[in-house]
Design an enzyme around this catalytic site. Sequence first.
Site, mmCIF file in Angstrom:
data_model
loop_
_atom_site.group_PDB
_atom_site.id
_atom_site.type_symbol
_atom_site.label_atom_id
_atom_site.label_comp_id
_atom_site.label_asym_id
_atom_site.label_seq_id
_atom_site.Cartn_x
_atom_site.Cartn_y
_atom_site.Cartn_z
ATOM 1 N N HIS A 80 1.824 3.598 8.843
ATOM 2 C CA HIS A 80 2.455 2.279 8.969
ATOM 3 C C HIS A 80 3.826 2.254 8.307
ATOM 4 O O HIS A 80 4.729 1.556 8.767
ATOM 5 C CB HIS A 80 1.536 1.175 8.431
ATOM 6 C CG HIS A 80 1.614 0.941 6.960
ATOM 7 N ND1 HIS A 80 0.900 1.684 6.053
ATOM 8 C CD2 HIS A 80 2.327 0.035 6.232
ATOM 9 C CE1 HIS A 80 1.162 1.240 4.827
ATOM 10 N NE2 HIS A 80 2.017 0.247 4.908
ATOM 11 N N SER A 127 0.814 -1.217 0.000
ATOM 12 C CA SER A 127 0.000 0.000 0.000
ATOM 13 C C SER A 127 0.845 1.264 0.000
ATOM 14 O O SER A 127 0.499 2.241 -0.672
ATOM 15 C CB SER A 127 -0.972 0.005 1.189
ATOM 16 O OG SER A 127 -0.285 -0.177 2.405
ATOM 17 N N GLU A 128 1.966 1.284 0.752
ATOM 18 C CA GLU A 128 2.895 2.420 0.693
ATOM 19 C C GLU A 128 4.334 1.945 0.815
ATOM 20 O O GLU A 128 4.622 0.976 1.527
ATOM 21 C CB GLU A 128 2.627 3.447 1.808
ATOM 22 C CG GLU A 128 1.556 4.454 1.487
ATOM 23 C CD GLU A 128 0.201 4.068 2.016
ATOM 24 O OE1 GLU A 128 -0.756 4.815 1.813
ATOM 25 O OE2 GLU A 128 0.104 2.991 2.641
ATOM 26 N N THR A 129 5.209 2.653 0.132
ATOM 27 C CA THR A 129 6.650 2.459 0.264
ATOM 28 C C THR A 129 7.265 3.775 0.714
ATOM 29 O O THR A 129 6.943 4.838 0.170
ATOM 30 C CB THR A 129 7.273 1.997 -1.064
ATOM 31 O OG1 THR A 129 6.763 0.710 -1.401
ATOM 32 C CG2 THR A 129 8.787 1.921 -0.963
#
Length: 303
Positions: A78, A49-51
């Site tokens: 997160h 979902s995110e990096t």
Amino acid sequence: MSESSELDVALVDAFADDPMAGNPAGVVPDAEGLSDDQMQAIASELSVSETAFLLPSGPADRKVRYFTPTEEVDLCGHATIGSHVYLREAEGLPAGEHTLETNVGVLDVEITENGVVWMTQNSPEFREVDLEYDRVADALGIDGVALRELEIDLPLAVASTGLPYLIVPATYFRQVSGADPDPAAIEALCEEVGATGLYLFTFDALSPDATLHGRMFAPGAGIPEDPVTGTASGAVGAYLRRTDAFGGDLPDELLFEQGHVLDRPGEVHVEVGEEIRVGGTGVTSLEGTIAVPEIESDEIVEA
């Protein structure tokens, strides 16, 4: 960078004590010199979902930029937790106070001796929204009664501690767990009210220690459903304080559970004192290298 250059990357499962639980975040510990397009391509390839791409910073200990598989976002809880878990495990980042430069400003991050990472979020913003409950229920694939029963005490609202979320309370766990959202309808609702995503929650949680059980959908940001969401948890903590959800007796620390529907259960600690803080643990589940794509771009990140 040459076509054959490689970059260290990791996947960290945030808000969890065990691998393959919580929310996986990509971490690129040395992103200096990458272009925007290269960051976007790497985030798309990692497909979480995110990096988080870590960079040198002037005003803070380090800078971070966050990319979903489809776009850059200003803040991610997160991935912040995951980045600091990785830095502590892999690079020996000491416990104590740290600072992080983000697109929404410089934030404080605390690492405790037992490995919990706490992220201080921005001052809360809150506004009620005028949406038809049946429309929201249809978008979520649940019975409208599940939402209207709480309308007076817990209104539909957009809350933000860095990213805005449409907050939608429901009555029972079975209604939240059984929701079958329509991504296009969720995206339309979020666009209309200026929200990044929609957070559906109930106080009818699985764990007796949990304050609530939540699910978060952000299809407009390329995230059909996020397993466990730090920025949304901070926003919900602010929402609960603003709506006086506990009759003036809101605990200083709350525990939100999320991710069970996706078989990635996790827990988020939320402090709602003078500042909103979100905390959790994490586990590095994968370390390796990735080939850096050779993309022509005029936008190179400055150190």
